[in-house]
Design an enzyme around this catalytic site. Structure first.
Site, PDB file in Angstrom:
ATOM      1  N   CYS A 198       3.867  -6.230 -21.613  1.00 40.71           N
ATOM      2  CA  CYS A 198       3.099  -5.429 -20.656  1.00 40.71           C
ATOM      3  C   CYS A 198       3.555  -5.682 -19.220  1.00 40.71           C
ATOM      4  CB  CYS A 198       1.606  -5.708 -20.783  1.00 40.71           C
ATOM      5  SG  CYS A 198       1.135  -7.415 -20.441  1.00 40.71           S
ATOM      6  N   HIS A 218       0.825  -1.212   0.000  1.00 36.42           N
ATOM      7  CA  HIS A 218       0.000   0.000   0.000  1.00 36.42           C
ATOM      8  C   HIS A 218       0.858   1.261   0.000  1.00 36.42           C
ATOM      9  CE1 HIS A 218      -3.385  -2.467   0.285  1.00 36.42           C
ATOM     10  NE2 HIS A 218      -3.547  -2.520   1.593  1.00 36.42           N
TER      11      HIS A 218
END
Length: 552
Positions: free
Chosen positions: A483, A180
């Site tokens: 990607c 986070h």
């Protein structure tokens, strides 16, 4: 000069004094009954939701809402209820709750990946719960002057609510690139390092230098060290800002530069940095941290918003990549001995085909809706974890039956790479998922820090797997892109082009750096670097050779 190193997650070089933020967890004995605990657990969830409403940064807001969802998880309440009762007040409820939470913590750590990163969520919820039961407020990080923050970890709320006038940089001893703190720090745009072991030994007000690009902390740096790192960072930024528009090499060879995204915020950032389209839209973020499947209407709304935002541009949307490090509770309910090799990605057709069918319906419906509104865009749909020609054919058939024209596959297993000449015959394009491809080729968990030297795309074994797939794509005349995170490394991006890759998709924050670097190298340099790295014996040797041929 004393150095500490970790993982740089947000670039930039700053120098400043330290402010330590160490939360006190010494509450002493706390007594409570079951009903008091459950009431306060609900208050924790309410507090998280209230804080989420006050935070503008979407990534941080979503994290807080997900934490509130965890706090309300019936399984958590049940685990607590098994250990407490209303008839007897537990005189040491803290240890009882720690026992209840530890079961969840161990289960998440065992699964690893995305869920292991969520252990911090449980710890934060437990800390908030015990604080409430003890009648104390959770400590807040307050800055009154410019400082570099050093902490064991920060909550999303603490990180998102930082006063950017005073927060110079973040250095965290725990966490990884998907934690986070890393996600929110990148959103705020301040230099940040995570997983920096030993940094908590630095004392308050000590002057340090933080290099968020290299992941380095230097105590009491010399003037020469500061000047060298700041000059280097300035040159990188100047190079990145000097080039605008579509990507190209120094000899004029075009290179399609796309952006990875998982939310509308990411899409808006991609537009802001001049991405030529979306090379990977991660649809699983709509499914994670929920107890039930999002409705077709919810999905259509999100996909239609993305298509509309990217009017006139290419969008590659990936079907649900649930499982392994991104398990979804209502899909991956069965415990797997080895989830990375289990039912994940497109393999969910074996157990939850209806969910994937509904998702494809939603994508097709959104495409029709947006085109009926007069918006033109170029949609490509791909599936993750395709390993065989039969899987590729099955997926393409479903895509075409819905009126969608471009079906593709992720090349992220050794089987898909080695068999790319057969797999790609069944579809229109491919995209290399270098994160998973690296871990599967090297048989090493890419989220295990102990194996970080193994799980890198720089390893020549991984580069050879990429080369095989790219050559097969070229023979078939099928476009193939990248990607994975490797596309965000400027030198590695150039090597990938030399190996035959047509397009590169990366985090929006990395695009300017890559575009600026590629503009200074030629096709011949990329080819020579690619040929050279395939003959090396280690990731370090490959990286050094590429830098020697391509520069910094």
């Amino acid at each position: 000069m004393n150095d500490f190193s970790g993982t740089g997650v947000s670039p930039g070089v700053v120098i400043g004094k330290v402010q330590r933020f160490i939360q006190s967890k010494n509450f002493g004995a706390v007594s409570a009954s079951l009903s008091q605990v459950l009431d306060q657990l609900e208050n924790v969830a309410n507090d998280l939701e209230i804080r989420a409403k006050d935070i503008e940064l979407e990534s941080a807001r979503e994290i807080l809402l997900a934490q509130a969802l965890i706090a309300r998880d019936p399984a958590l309440s049940e685990a607590i209820s098994l250990r407490l009762s209303d008839e007897v007040i537990d005189p040491d409820v803290r240890s009882t709750l720690e026992d209840a939470f530890s079961g969840f913590r161990d289960a998440l750590m065992a699964v690893g990946g995305y869920f292991a990163e969520r252990v911090a969520d449980l710890d934060e919820i437990a800390h908030r719960l015990i604080s409430k039961l003890a009648g104390r407020e959770v400590e807040q990080l307050n800055l009154t002057k410019p400082r570099i923050i050093i902490a064991e970890d920060l909550t999303p709320a603490d990180t998102a609510s930082l006063n950017l006038e005073f927060a110079l940089a973040l250095v965290i001893s725990k966490g990884g690139p998907t934690s986070h703190t890393a996600i929110v720090a990148r959103g705020l745009g301040i230099p940040a390092i995570v997983g920096c072991a030993g940094v908590l030994d630095i004392q308050e007000d000590v002057e340090i230098l933080v290099d968020g690009r290299d992941g380095v902390v230097v105590i009491n740096p010399s003037n020469e060290e500061v000047a060298r790192r700041q000059s280097r960072e300035s040159s990188f930024r100047a190079r990145a800002e000097a080039i605008r528009g579509p990507g190209f090499l120094r000899d004029g060879t075009p290179v399609t530069l796309l952006a990875n995204a998982g939310s509308l915020d990411d899409v808006e950032m991609a537009i802001k940095v001049g991405a030529e389209g979306i090379g990977l839209f991660r649809t699983e973020l709509l499914f994670l941290d929920r107890h039930s499947e999002p409705s077709i209407e919810e999905q259509v709304h999100l996909y239609a918003s993305v298509f509309t935002s990217m009017a006139g541009k290419k969008i590659i949307i990936r079907t649900l990549d649930a499982g392994s490090d991104k398990p979804v509770p209502f899909i991956n309910a069965e415990v797997e001995a080895n989830p990375a090799l289990g039912v994940r990605g497109w393999r969910l057709v074996r157990t939850n085909e209806v969910i994937l069918n509904r998702q494809l319906d939603a994508i097709a419906n959104a495409a029709v809706q947006v085109k009926n509104n007069g918006v033109q865009f170029d949609i490509w749909v791909m599936a993750p974890m395709i390993s065989t020609p039969a899987e590729a054919k099955e997926f393409a058939s479903k895509v075409y039956s819905l009126g969608l024209k471009n079906a593709g596959v992720m090349i992220e297993t050794p089987a898909a790479s080695l068999h790319a000449d057969k797999v790609l015959k069944e579809v229109d394009f491919a995209s290399l998922g270098t994160n998973d491809l690296s871990q599967y080729v090297m048989a090493s968990d890419r989220l295990d820090a102990r194996l970080s030297d193994m799980t890198t795309t720089w390893h020549p074994a991984v580069l050879r797997a990429i080369s095989i797939a790219a050559k097969s794509a070229k023979k078939l005349g099928k476009p193939i892109g990248v990607c994975g995170e490797s596309a965000a490394n400027p030198q590695l991006a150039a090597v990938l082009i030399g190996l035959g890759v047509d397009s590169l998709s990366m985090a929006p924050s990395a695009l300017a750096d890559v575009r600026g670097f590629l503009a200074q190298v030629t096709s011949e340099q990329c080819l020579k670097a690619a040929k050279g790295v395939l003959d090396t014996s280690s990731a370090e040797e490959a990286r050094d050779l590429a830098i020697s041929k391509l520069g910094n």
